[in-house]
Write a protein that holds these residues in place. Structure first.
Motif, mmCIF file in Angstrom:
data_model
loop_
_atom_site.group_PDB
_atom_site.id
_atom_site.type_symbol
_atom_site.label_atom_id
_atom_site.label_comp_id
_atom_site.label_asym_id
_atom_site.label_seq_id
_atom_site.Cartn_x
_atom_site.Cartn_y
_atom_site.Cartn_z
ATOM 1 N N GLN A 12 -1.401 -0.705 -3.937
ATOM 2 C CA GLN A 12 -2.748 -0.320 -3.790
ATOM 3 C C GLN A 12 -2.115 1.263 -3.462
ATOM 4 O O GLN A 12 -1.529 1.383 -2.287
ATOM 5 N N THR A 54 0.834 -1.179 0.023
ATOM 6 C CA THR A 54 0.105 0.240 0.082
ATOM 7 C C THR A 54 1.010 1.257 -0.013
ATOM 8 O O THR A 54 1.959 1.464 1.021
ATOM 9 N N LYS A 67 -3.487 4.792 -2.082
ATOM 10 C CA LYS A 67 -4.545 5.609 -1.273
ATOM 11 C C LYS A 67 -4.229 6.758 -1.049
ATOM 12 O O LYS A 67 -3.328 7.318 -1.128
ATOM 13 N N PRO A 71 -5.983 7.193 -6.719
ATOM 14 C CA PRO A 71 -6.028 6.170 -5.824
ATOM 15 C C PRO A 71 -6.742 5.065 -6.685
ATOM 16 O O PRO A 71 -7.569 4.874 -7.829
ATOM 17 N N GLY A 72 -6.094 3.653 -6.130
ATOM 18 C CA GLY A 72 -6.585 2.528 -6.880
ATOM 19 C C GLY A 72 -5.568 1.355 -7.070
ATOM 20 O O GLY A 72 -4.328 1.644 -6.466
ATOM 21 N N GLN A 73 -5.677 0.249 -7.654
ATOM 22 C CA GLN A 73 -4.885 -0.770 -7.642
ATOM 23 C C GLN A 73 -3.886 -0.584 -8.946
ATOM 24 O O GLN A 73 -4.389 -0.397 -9.969
ATOM 25 N N SER A 122 0.840 5.543 0.181
ATOM 26 C CA SER A 122 0.065 6.798 0.256
ATOM 27 C C SER A 122 0.385 7.772 -0.355
ATOM 28 O O SER A 122 1.723 8.067 -0.675
ATOM 29 N N ARG A 123 -0.515 8.580 -1.082
ATOM 30 C CA ARG A 123 -0.371 9.974 -1.818
ATOM 31 C C ARG A 123 0.086 11.001 -1.136
ATOM 32 O O ARG A 123 0.706 12.073 -1.588
#
Length: 220
Positions: free
Chosen positions: A218, A122, A220, A182-184, A124-125
């Motif tokens: 991912q 994961t 987010k 955001p996304g996969q 993070s932006r």
């Protein structure tokens, strides 16, 4: 995911200064691409000769790649190609005979990237991230290209990094991660290196590329 090839031999362009010497100038242009998922190597080579305008020529006995005879192609210019399956080799050797019948050799080397990741699935932006890999750090003349793809959004985002830090790692600021929605996302890396050398009067230039397997994160 389709691979996007960033360099092909026909796209290489090299300029040479005019000389007053009567001897003809020669150049060698080489390209190697390795696809890790397919375990496939593609190699190209073109030898040129001329006084002012260099023209592609066919050397005696052709050109060898890793000791194997390359296939002669006459269109659009005289060039040589070879495709072969197998494991990646760190050292790549092109050889040919000069007008005197002596064997000349141009070597290219590149360290592969076999294991890599951000340490988390994961991203993070709003936070920086660091990608690390097993293998040698980037050296002068090398770049690392990230090819991001989001199938749901039908987006492809390339990111080219030139960073010689002495460590097998690349730091991403939050602003860079924020370029991804955001996304996969799936992504693969392309390690590229430009190499130049003078081989007994032959101006040799080559590009070698290593395409890694895919990874998924991912955002987010």
């Amino acid at each position: 995911m389709k691979h996007i090839f960033f360099s092909i031999l026909s796209a290489l362009a090299f300029s040479f200064c005019q000389t007053a010497e009567p001897a003809k100038k020669r150049s060698l242009e080489c390209y190697v691409r390795y696809l890790e998922p397919e375990a496939q190597t593609h190699a190209e080579a073109t030898l040129r000769e001329g006084d002012v305008s260099l023209q592609a020529i066919q050397p005696p006995d052709g050109i060898l790649y890793q000791g194997r005879e390359m296939k002669l192609l006459a269109e659009p210019v005289i060039s040589f190609r070879l495709d072969k399956p197998g494991k990646f080799e760190d050292k790549h050797v092109f050889s040919w005979k000069d007008p005197k019948g002596q064997v000349q050799q141009f070597d290219m080397q590149l360290s592969p990237i076999r294991q890599f990741g951000f340490g988390s699935k994961t991203l993070s932006r709003q936070q920086p991230a660091t990608l690390r890999w097993e293998g040698d750090a980037l050296v002068k003349g090398e770049t690392l290209v990230f090819m991001w793809e989001n199938e749901a959004l039908r987006k492809t985002v390339p990111m080219e990094v030139i960073q010689v830090s002495g460590e097998p790692a690349i730091g991403f600021p939050a602003a860079k991660i924020a370029q991804l929605d955001p996304g996969q996302w799936t992504y693969y890396l392309v390690r590229k290196r430009l190499i130049k050398a003078d081989i007994n009067g032959v101006a040799a230039s080559g590009i070698i590329e290593y395409y890694t397997k895919l990874d998924t994160v991912q955002v987010k």
